[in-house]
Design an enzyme around this catalytic site. Structure first.
Site, PDB file in Angstrom:
ATOM      1  N   THR A  66      10.497 -11.956  -4.265  1.00 29.58           N
ATOM      2  CA  THR A  66      11.830 -12.559  -4.129  1.00 29.58           C
ATOM      3  C   THR A  66      12.923 -11.502  -4.283  1.00 29.58           C
ATOM      4  OG1 THR A  66      10.959 -14.575  -5.098  1.00 29.58           O
ATOM      5  CG2 THR A  66      13.345 -14.345  -5.117  1.00 29.58           C
ATOM      6  N   HIS A 118      13.101  -9.463  -1.218  1.00 35.02           N
ATOM      7  CA  HIS A 118      13.795 -10.184  -0.129  1.00 35.02           C
ATOM      8  C   HIS A 118      15.314 -10.077  -0.318  1.00 35.02           C
ATOM      9  CE1 HIS A 118      10.284 -11.973   1.676  1.00 35.02           C
ATOM     10  NE2 HIS A 118       9.915 -12.556   0.553  1.00 35.02           N
ATOM     11  N   CYS A 174      17.011 -30.052 -13.398  1.00 38.36           N
ATOM     12  CA  CYS A 174      18.224 -30.838 -13.660  1.00 38.36           C
ATOM     13  C   CYS A 174      18.149 -31.619 -14.963  1.00 38.36           C
ATOM     14  CB  CYS A 174      18.515 -31.777 -12.484  1.00 38.36           C
ATOM     15  SG  CYS A 174      17.483 -33.260 -12.445  1.00 38.36           S
TER      16      CYS A 174
HETATM   17 ZN    ZN Z   1      15.136 -32.867 -12.167  1.00 38.87          ZN
END
Ligand code: ZN
Ligand code: NAD
Length: 348
Positions: free
Chosen positions: A46, A49, A99
């Site tokens: 990553t 990249h 989240c």
């Molecule tokens: Zn979540």
């Protein structure tokens, strides 16, 4: 809290190739965050990249950004709501910040969160003297974990999550791709009791590393058909379990062709483009394909820890070490193909 205090960090300053070491503001922490003094980091695909600013990076990253997500460090400070962390203890961070509110997060299946933000991709990362993370993303290392290995718990977690996706005890396992993750998965599959672990990899240096990490055979897919190895290994019908860790379309197609009926394939590699597969083969062989993203929070972290403490040895995957001021040489080594995992040291 740390307003005005400075640190060095490896930064993608603007849209375009390159990464530069800059003097930037040390991250401030919120009430639920932990501030970590980074000691070692691992370079991941990553990061490369983002350094080269390819099509994926252009979609995923908004500069300026501090890159990097594989790290180990020590607790420097904690927010007012944080308990259970002591200053100076050794920690790493789970690179997926979830989240906390969606169906899966609330059910404790945080690895399935659809709103994940990647450390060093969607928020400032760990290639810096300090990094801040929510306390729910911080893993206390247990006694006896080597600090170089602790620096790469994130990709080791990818390997462990994939290698344990299906039972491998007594099974014949195919791993395509001997990059750092495929190499670590080789050692994990062995540790978990696989009979044979056959690794396919076109790069000779990496085939050598695969043998060091416990592969039964390391095959160059350019030279040899997978079916050719069955007789040599006393295999009857094909592989029981496969782990696709190259992101190469041909590797996935070869795996499908080499599976036994009822075989299971865990797919971790991320192809850059669409891949066409023979769905008839999947149906008639009654195969299971499972996508693997990230690590289980925190069952995988627990499994990594206990396996390392009971004999799993992934140390040979680390082939190069550099100081962070030599980041250009470190990235060049990681990119060369003549390397396993490359570690950068962030001591001042
Ligand atoms: Zn979540
Ligand atoms: P890497 O690029 O270092 O390793 C891939 C290896 O596959 C290379 O050594 C390459 O030579 C080899 N390869 C190329 N063509 C092949 C073929 N036809 N057959 C067999 N091997 C072949 O990558 P890595 O860091 O080890 O990561 C492995 C893959 O996993 C990458 O595709 C990466 O994007 C992906 N990844 C996925 C996740 C996830 O959460 N799903 C996380 C990290 C990395």
């Amino acid at each position: 809290m740390y307003k005005g205090i400075r640190m060095l960090a490896l930064v993608k300053r603007e849209a375009g190739p390159g990464l530069e070491l800059h003097d930037v503001r040390r991250p401030e922490i919120g009430i639920n965050d932990v501030l970590i003094r980074v000691s070692k980091t691992g370079i991941c695909g990553t990061d490369m990249h983002i350094q080269s600013w390819d099509a994926w990076a252009q979609r995923a990253v908004t500069p300026p950004l501090i890159v990097g997500h594989e790290f180990v460090g020590t607790v420097e400070a904690v927010g007012s709501n944080v308990t259970g962390f002591t200053s100076g203890e050794l920690v790493s961070g789970e690179g997926h910040v979830v989240c906390g509110r969606c169906r899966h997060c609330l059910a404790g299946r945080r690895e399935l969160c659809a709103h994940t933000i990647g450390l060093g991709v969607g928020r400032d990362g760990a290639f810096a003297e300090y990094v801040a993370l929510p306390m729910t993303n911080v893993w206390h290392h247990w006694e006896g974990i080597d600090s170089d290995v602790a620096a790469i718990f994130d990709p080791l977690g990818n390997a462990v999550h994939t290698a344990l996706a299906f039972p491998v005890l007594g099974e014949d396992v195919l791993i395509s791709g001997a990059g750092p993750i495929g190499l670590m998965a080789t050692a994990v599959a062995r540790h978990a009791g696989a009979r044979h672990v056959v690794v396919t990899e076109p790069n000779a240096y990496r085939r050598g590393l695969a043998m060091k990490l416990g592969a039964t055979l390391a095959v160059n897919p350019v030279d040899r058909e997978l079916r050719d190895v069955f007789a040599e290994l006393d295999m009857v019908e094909g592989f029981d379990v496969a782990m696709e860790m190259s992101g190469n379309a041909g590797a996935l197609r070869s795996a499908l062709a080499a599976m036994a009926h009822g075989g299971r394939i865990a797919v971790l590699g991320l192809p850059a483009d669409d891949v066409s597969l023979d769905i008839g083969e999947i149906v008639l062989k009654m195969l299971t394909l499972r996508g693997i993203y990230g690590r289980e929070m925190y069952e995988t972290w627990y499994m990594m820890t206990v396996m390392l403490r009971s004999g799993l040895d992934i140390a040979p995957v680390i082939t190069h070490r550099f100081h962070f001021t030599e980041h250009e040489a470190a990235f060049a080594a990681a990119r060369s193909g003549e390397s396993g995992k490359v570690i950068m040291d962030w001591s001042s």
